[in-house]
Design a protein around this motif. Structure first.
Motif, short mmCIF file in Angstrom:
data_model
loop_
_atom_site.label_atom_id
_atom_site.label_comp_id
_atom_site.label_asym_id
_atom_site.label_seq_id
_atom_site.Cartn_x
_atom_site.Cartn_y
_atom_site.Cartn_z
N ALA B 53 0.86 -1.19 0.00
CA ALA B 53 0.00 0.00 0.00
C ALA B 53 0.89 1.23 0.00
O ALA B 53 1.86 1.32 0.76
CB ALA B 53 -0.90 0.01 1.22
N ASN B 55 0.56 5.22 0.41
CA ASN B 55 -0.34 6.31 0.83
C ASN B 55 -1.80 5.84 0.93
O ASN B 55 -2.71 6.48 0.43
CB ASN B 55 -0.21 7.51 -0.10
N GLU B 56 -1.95 4.69 1.58
CA GLU B 56 -3.28 4.15 1.90
C GLU B 56 -4.09 3.67 0.70
O GLU B 56 -5.31 3.55 0.79
CB GLU B 56 -4.10 5.16 2.73
N GLU B 57 -3.37 3.41 -0.41
CA GLU B 57 -4.04 2.79 -1.57
C GLU B 57 -3.16 1.64 -2.03
O GLU B 57 -1.93 1.71 -1.93
CB GLU B 57 -4.15 3.79 -2.74
N TYR B 58 -3.80 0.58 -2.56
CA TYR B 58 -2.99 -0.50 -3.12
C TYR B 58 -2.23 0.05 -4.33
O TYR B 58 -2.82 0.63 -5.24
CB TYR B 58 -3.87 -1.69 -3.54
N VAL B 72 3.35 0.49 3.09
CA VAL B 72 2.90 -0.51 4.05
C VAL B 72 2.83 -1.88 3.39
O VAL B 72 2.29 -2.02 2.29
CB VAL B 72 1.51 -0.12 4.63
#
Lengths: 141, 80, 141, 80
Positions: B53, B55-58, B72
């Motif tokens: 991930a 910035n909070e997107e796949y 992440v």
């Protein structure tokens, strides 16, 4: 704007009646809930408890996306997705998904879509704790 | 460049901590990071899947990583 | 023998948590509820309240049959079907169907089967009360 | 023979009461009763359906009725 989606990630026990209250609407004829439960066995082994962790901001945004998609795809009215994190004992509820709709078929389809998609895309992980060890669920074959 | 990756679930056990610094060449992609991780930690090969991930997107495989990104590691999810 | 079906026909408000408690089981991984609700409109007319009546012994035996069929067809664990009779205001719940299962797909299918079949076969009737009259639902075209 | 029928929903409005006595020939079937009702009360033709329950089960058209049976008129149901 009327809020039609409620996403909650919580350390506290989830409440079916809170979900029901959120999705109730004078124009809704049917509400479908999916309630996950912690099973005491997995592949023949006794589970003692589960630990859930989440990549919280993204878990919330992914659940929000799923609810938005479900409302668009199935034309349902309101959706609540509540998910637990932390330690859960057997019988506790990891997730509740509630969907209200004018017609029941759409509510069933949307609720199933939400739980199926949640299990594929939302960054939440559970570890099963056994008497003799622990394992991250689904991590390895 | 030095990037910081956050590790959830089994990836925390593999990397031995929640936060890990990794040295990458400028312009490295998500695919490059995955290859680097698999080279350094062979246990990654045993995972059913590994997503990154950004910035909070796949992030898709071609996405270029920068030092400012929140990176992440997302091993197979098991919520619900 | 463990009781795996609970059929209730009641004058009192129904409780989602009572249904949930009945179907919970340490081996159940998923529970699906269908909750009916009284809508405030039907075909553009404002509904004031509904009156439900049942041919009680047969309504209970037909609901029991539906639950037995669903358990057999879909291999689910426990089913609760609770139905109201009497006068219901807008937002009250005429029916709750709860199904627990080892796997969620069967729970969704069984729950949908129960409500679909209930609406076809169980001798319960509702009368919609409007400002200017009343009508037995579905009786005539 | 004289049979007693119990009337729910709209059938109670049509027959004007919950309990109604009806004179039928011995050996009359469910189909015969339905025909008799429709002849006497033309409003039955307007119903989306009419089923007859005999002793708490839906009776098929050929089922023969006796005086001891519990006969119930089942107009279109609308539970749920």
């Amino acid at each position: 704007m009327v809020e039609n989606i409620e996403i909650i990630l919580s350390n506290e026990p989830l409440s079916l009646s809170v979900c029901q209250s959120f999705v109730e609407d004078p124009a809704a004829g049917g509400i479908v809930h999916f309630v996950g439960a912690v099973r005491n066995h997995t592949k023949g082994k006794t589970v003692i408890r589960l630990d859930f962790e989440a990549y919280e901001p993204m878990a919330i945004s992914e659940m929000q996306k799923i609810a938005e998609q479900a409302i668009q795809k199935f034309g349902v009215m309101k959706i609540a997705i509540h998910h637990r994190v932390g330690t859960l004992e057997i019988g506790e509820l990891p997730v509740i998904i509630a969907v209200s709709s004018a017609h029941r078929k759409a509510a069933f389809e949307a609720c199933q879509y939400c739980i199926d998609t949640l299990k594929e895309t939302v960054p939440i992980w559970k570890k099963e704790i056994f008497e003799d060890g622990e394992v991250w669920v689904s991590a390895t074959p | 460049m030095k990037i910081k990756v956050l590790c959830f679930g089994i990836t925390r056990d593999i990397l031995g901590g929640f936060e890990k610094e990794i040295e990458l060449p400028e312009g490295a992609s998500v695919a490059f990071l995955k290859q680097r991780l698999t080279d350094e930690y062979p246990q990654f090969q045993k995972l059913n899947s590994l997503r990154i991930a950004v910035n909070e997107e796949y992030g898709n495989e071609e996405l270029v990583i920068t030092e400012q990104d929140e990176i992440v590691l997302i091993p197979p999810v098991s919520g619900g």
